[in-house]
Scaffold this active site. Structure first.
Site, short mmCIF file in Angstrom:
data_model
loop_
_atom_site.label_atom_id
_atom_site.label_comp_id
_atom_site.label_asym_id
_atom_site.label_seq_id
_atom_site.Cartn_x
_atom_site.Cartn_y
_atom_site.Cartn_z
CG ASN A 94 4.63 55.39 82.40
OD1 ASN A 94 4.18 56.29 81.71
ND2 ASN A 94 4.71 55.48 83.72
CG HIS B 168 -3.06 59.75 87.42
ND1 HIS B 168 -3.19 60.53 88.55
CD2 HIS B 168 -4.25 59.83 86.77
CE1 HIS B 168 -4.40 61.06 88.58
NE2 HIS B 168 -5.06 60.65 87.52
CG LEU C 26 0.24 53.72 87.56
CD1 LEU C 26 1.03 54.81 86.84
CD2 LEU C 26 -1.14 54.23 87.93
CB ALA C 27 -3.23 47.99 85.61
N GLY C 28 -2.54 50.31 82.84
CA GLY C 28 -3.25 51.03 81.79
C GLY C 28 -3.86 52.31 82.35
CG ASP D 275 -1.43 52.00 77.96
OD1 ASP D 275 -1.73 51.01 77.28
OD2 ASP D 275 -0.74 51.93 79.00
#
Length: 377
Positions: free
Chosen positions: A215, A246, A302-304, A269
């Site tokens: 990522n 995910h 995706l954000a964390g 994360d």
């Protein structure tokens, strides 16, 4: 005070021991021995080392960057409830003054302690990245590497800064990596467009591995190995892995663990929405939305994560074909080794700190002991 804990199975660095007990004196493991014959009571199905989460932004509705002295105390209890005995509060790309305030709060918690999971130092994720593969980090706040600036941040942290993440293609990156390593700070590479060759140069300079592997970096292609290819193939590289299914497909989690089993670091994360209901939240000062446990930016990235570390272990075992022993080591022994704390933490060994978790046969958390003391869950 001496405590005796009996388990059907105890996980050591060498593997499982059946029907063994741990003898704990104050904060230290003083004996690991067979349970005397005829003793039927067991305090745990599985007794394992407590987890260590090296990459955590938030959870339980709060964020490491929140300008509130109570946030780290709340997060320490939140992390303990997922089996984490030690953790690194992790900053994000933000104005330098905000980062400095967060580092000061983390140092205060490090030196004064408190109930819950132990703060082991801080992790600086940003602002030394590049716009391609920026993730949720705001590129307008990215900065060029500056050794004097980093030395100032180390001073602000009162020498509790443990990890710095950066993009290895930035100017002066190699010089900066060597400087940080001379100051005993780990360097992780990510949020970057670096090539395979640039990544290897950074590892040659002393970089320790990849930020959330796969990522925020150049991926693996059969004619262009990218950062992922460098990390998978170079035995010096630790690989952070967000095992939520995910961020990384279970088949790719399996590939990663097959290629780099001794080098995988399970991380969460996690951001503020971890442990919370679906809804609207923020990260790096920008709005994000959680739906069915997945957090995305307005553009759909995706954000964390909202992952817990105990769930990451179960996901590896149940969805990626990794054995329980290896998955637990990836969340305990490996991060302790990466941080250079394995003389004290990360496994159940006589002389080490008594940080332990009791799991049932499905690897769900039953109890946690931190510094020899059981915490209510």
């Amino acid at each position: 005070m001496t405590t005796l804990l009996r388990a059907r199975r105890v996980l050591t660095e060498q593997g499982w021991l059946d029907d063994h007990q741990l003898r704990i004196d104050n904060e230290t493991i003083v004996a690991i021995e067979p349970i005397p014959s005829g003793t039927m009571v067991r305090d745990a199905e599985l007794l394992c080392p407590a987890y260590i989460d090296i990459h955590v932004h938030g959870g339980d509705g709060v964020d490491v960057m929140d300008d509130d002295p109570g946030v780290l105390a709340r997060l320490a209890m939140h992390k303990a409830r997922e089996g984490v005995g030690g953790w690194l509060p992790t900053t994000v790309t933000a104005p330098l003054a905000n980062i400095e305030r967060a580092l000061r709060r983390i140092a205060e918690r490090f030196y004064h302690g408190g109930p819950g999971s132990t703060v082991l130092g801080s992790y600086l994720e940003g602002p030394y990245f590049t716009p391609l593969n920026k993730g949720a980090h705001p590129p307008e706040l990215f900065r060029e590497l500056n050794i004097a600036e980093l030395d100032h941040l180390i001073e602000v942290s009162q020498n509790t800064l443990r990890v710095v993440a950066l993009a290895p293609e930035k100017p002066t990156a190699l010089e900066t990596i060597r400087h940080l390593k001379n100051r005993d700070i780990r360097v992780m590479l990510g949020h970057s467009a670096a090539s395979y060759e640039q990544t290897l140069e950074a590892l040659d300079a002393g970089a320790d591995g990849l930020v959330h592997c796969f990522n925020g970096m150049t991926g693996l292609h059969h004619r262009n190995p990218g950062m992922v290819g460098a990390g998978l193939s170079d035995k010096r590289a630790w690989l952070e892995l967000i095992a939520d299914g995910h961020h990384v497909h279970p088949a790719v989690m399996n590939i990663c663990c097959r290629c780099a089993k001794p080098r995988v670091l399970l991380i969460t994360d996690a951001m503020s929405a971890a442990g919370m209901p679906d809804g609207d939240y923020s990260i790096c000062g920008h709005p994000v939305t959680m739906r069915e446990g997945i957090v995305r930016t307005e553009s759909g990235g995706l954000a964390g994560s909202t992952l817990s570390l105990d769930a990451a272990v179960r996901n590896l075992v149940n969805n990626a074909g990794v054995c329980a022993e290896d998955a637990i080591h990836m969340a305990s022994l490996h991060p302790a080794k990466m941080l250079g704390l394995d003389n004290d933490l990360g496994s159940l060994v006589v002389g080490k700190r008594a940080n332990m978790i009791a799991l049932n046969s499905q690897l769900s958390l039953q109890n946690i002991w931190i510094n020899g003391q059981v915490l209510p869950l």
